[in-house]
Scaffold this motif. Sequence first.
Motif, mmCIF file in Angstrom:
data_model
loop_
_atom_site.group_PDB
_atom_site.id
_atom_site.type_symbol
_atom_site.label_atom_id
_atom_site.label_comp_id
_atom_site.label_asym_id
_atom_site.label_seq_id
_atom_site.Cartn_x
_atom_site.Cartn_y
_atom_site.Cartn_z
ATOM 1 N N SER A 123 -1.163 -69.635 -20.383
ATOM 2 C CA SER A 123 -1.094 -69.409 -21.830
ATOM 3 C C SER A 123 -2.503 -69.257 -22.414
ATOM 4 C CB SER A 123 -0.382 -70.582 -22.518
ATOM 5 O OG SER A 123 -1.155 -71.767 -22.387
ATOM 6 N N PRO A 124 -2.634 -68.573 -23.578
ATOM 7 C CA PRO A 124 -3.958 -68.408 -24.186
ATOM 8 C C PRO A 124 -4.671 -69.738 -24.449
ATOM 9 C CG PRO A 124 -2.376 -66.942 -25.219
ATOM 10 C CD PRO A 124 -1.599 -67.821 -24.300
ATOM 11 N N ARG A 125 -3.887 -70.751 -24.837
ATOM 12 C CA ARG A 125 -4.527 -72.043 -25.092
ATOM 13 C C ARG A 125 -5.102 -72.636 -23.820
ATOM 14 N NH1 ARG A 125 -2.809 -77.290 -24.894
ATOM 15 N NH2 ARG A 125 -0.715 -76.610 -24.297
ATOM 16 N N LYS A 126 -4.365 -72.540 -22.710
ATOM 17 C CA LYS A 126 -4.877 -73.075 -21.451
ATOM 18 C C LYS A 126 -6.009 -72.227 -20.889
ATOM 19 C CE LYS A 126 -0.632 -75.456 -20.061
ATOM 20 N NZ LYS A 126 0.425 -75.581 -19.033
ATOM 21 N N VAL A 127 -5.964 -70.915 -21.141
ATOM 22 C CA VAL A 127 -7.084 -70.067 -20.722
ATOM 23 C C VAL A 127 -8.365 -70.502 -21.431
ATOM 24 C CG1 VAL A 127 -8.023 -67.727 -20.842
ATOM 25 C CG2 VAL A 127 -5.665 -68.076 -20.099
ATOM 26 N N PHE A 128 -8.215 -70.811 -22.719
ATOM 27 C CA PHE A 128 -9.392 -71.245 -23.488
ATOM 28 C C PHE A 128 -9.945 -72.567 -22.963
ATOM 29 C CE2 PHE A 128 -10.973 -73.905 -27.001
ATOM 30 C CZ PHE A 128 -12.084 -73.166 -27.365
ATOM 31 N N TRP A 129 -9.048 -73.578 -22.789
ATOM 32 C CA TRP A 129 -9.519 -74.909 -22.410
ATOM 33 C C TRP A 129 -9.935 -74.987 -20.950
ATOM 34 C CZ3 TRP A 129 -10.984 -78.230 -25.842
ATOM 35 C CH2 TRP A 129 -10.414 -78.243 -27.111
ATOM 36 N N ARG A 130 -9.262 -74.273 -20.069
ATOM 37 C CA ARG A 130 -9.533 -74.422 -18.636
ATOM 38 C C ARG A 130 -10.500 -73.385 -18.083
ATOM 39 N NH1 ARG A 130 -3.628 -75.799 -15.849
ATOM 40 N NH2 ARG A 130 -3.093 -77.568 -17.201
ATOM 41 N N ILE A 131 -10.610 -72.235 -18.731
ATOM 42 C CA ILE A 131 -11.442 -71.154 -18.185
ATOM 43 C C ILE A 131 -12.619 -70.832 -19.104
ATOM 44 C CG2 ILE A 131 -11.461 -68.820 -17.278
ATOM 45 C CD1 ILE A 131 -9.637 -70.688 -15.727
ATOM 46 N N SER A 132 -12.330 -70.393 -20.308
ATOM 47 C CA SER A 132 -13.391 -69.892 -21.189
ATOM 48 C C SER A 132 -14.372 -70.988 -21.598
ATOM 49 C CB SER A 132 -12.785 -69.256 -22.438
ATOM 50 O OG SER A 132 -11.934 -68.188 -22.100
ATOM 51 N N LEU A 133 -13.857 -72.146 -22.006
ATOM 52 C CA LEU A 133 -14.731 -73.220 -22.470
ATOM 53 C C LEU A 133 -15.634 -73.753 -21.355
ATOM 54 C CD1 LEU A 133 -15.183 -74.515 -25.217
ATOM 55 C CD2 LEU A 133 -13.669 -76.370 -24.530
ATOM 56 N N PRO A 134 -15.110 -74.018 -20.140
ATOM 57 C CA PRO A 134 -16.035 -74.432 -19.075
ATOM 58 C C PRO A 134 -17.065 -73.364 -18.717
ATOM 59 C CG PRO A 134 -13.782 -75.044 -18.518
ATOM 60 C CD PRO A 134 -13.699 -74.180 -19.733
ATOM 61 N N LEU A 135 -16.680 -72.089 -18.780
ATOM 62 C CA LEU A 135 -17.655 -71.037 -18.493
ATOM 63 C C LEU A 135 -18.803 -71.025 -19.504
ATOM 64 C CD1 LEU A 135 -15.384 -68.006 -17.485
ATOM 65 C CD2 LEU A 135 -16.882 -69.334 -15.996
ATOM 66 N N ALA A 136 -18.501 -71.397 -20.744
ATOM 67 C CA ALA A 136 -19.508 -71.328 -21.807
ATOM 68 C C ALA A 136 -20.216 -72.653 -22.041
ATOM 69 C CB ALA A 136 -18.848 -70.889 -23.113
ATOM 70 N N ARG A 137 -20.023 -73.649 -21.174
ATOM 71 C CA ARG A 137 -20.531 -74.991 -21.461
ATOM 72 C C ARG A 137 -22.053 -75.013 -21.610
ATOM 73 N NH1 ARG A 137 -19.894 -74.773 -16.014
ATOM 74 N NH2 ARG A 137 -21.509 -75.775 -14.723
ATOM 75 N N ARG A 138 -22.761 -74.216 -20.790
ATOM 76 C CA ARG A 138 -24.227 -74.239 -20.907
ATOM 77 C C ARG A 138 -24.686 -73.662 -22.232
ATOM 78 N NH1 ARG A 138 -26.312 -72.364 -14.875
ATOM 79 N NH2 ARG A 138 -25.280 -74.035 -13.712
#
Length: 365
Positions: free
Chosen positions: A280-295
Amino acid sequence: MKPDSFRAALLAAPLALLVLLGAVAPLGALLRRGTGETEVAPALPRTLRVLRQWDGNSLPDDMAFEALAADLAALRAAGPAGAEAMARAAERLAADVPALREVLPGTAERAERTRTTRAAAILVADPAWGERESWVALRRAGQAMSGFHLLSAIGLRITAEGGLEDGPRGPHARALLARGLCAAVLAVLGCLVLAWPLARWIAEAPPRRAAILAALTVLPLFSGEAARAVGWAPLLGPGPEAGLVVTTLGLLPLMVLPIALVLHRAGPRLPRAAAALGLSPRKVFWRISLPLARRGIAVGCAVVFAQALGVFIAPGLLDPEAPLAAGALAVAARGGDWGQAGALAVWLLLPVLPAAFLLRRGLRG
């Protein structure tokens, strides 16, 4: 050392020196002003030399009274310069013992008219010198360094017994610092919420469009803090909320660009693949996009937080009575109270240390 490394070190030396002079030296000066005692020692040097040998358990001997009488006589003989030095010393002593604000100049005037020994003249001039607390405060204020200004900035003071007690302005002073810290945190959260969609738009745009969007994002930084504040003032009106809005919008590029850079390097393929597999878009954001952008998020939050703590111009223009520690620092600096200004600056810089730790964790491989 290899020749190439040696040449690189020589080329980097001017930059390192510039950083040292432009960043480390001012911070050292702030720390020195925030911990230095410069009010009493120039006014009462003889008294402080005698008090160095005092045990502090009872009243000092007659040598201390004689030295105080000599110092006060020298200040009166110095004319306006001596009167100014006496006033600064009295103001500093009054921070520990409020009664000493009037005692020091009064003692200087009355002791000169007393026809007795100089030691007795001091006691006759004012009974406050018969109290051990007065001498303890005088000796403590004459040290080269102390925590007086740092404690005074948050409304605390040291008692004669060495403990801490709350001053009359203690809650107000700590409330100023707390409001400044909360305002900086709110600016970070506001920048983070506003920056995410813009950063994704820049990261996923074609190179030409991404360059144009990045340039437009940076454009507000070139207008200057004062120009932005004046431009927003008619729309928002005076008030702390207006200052927060202007600060957030002004610091937004510092949050957008690090996140956009990290997302651009990561590319959109992994989030798209996760979505194609049914996430789902919400899980894509929390599990994929947000960790990728952490730095990028870590860098943006650290930089925005540090900058937001030091913003004076926008809140000052939009709300001259803004209840923030930054305003108190500016007032102290304008009034020449560099000890208080340095202490406030130190307290405002201390929260930057967790921001620097966050930046280090975010950049760790």
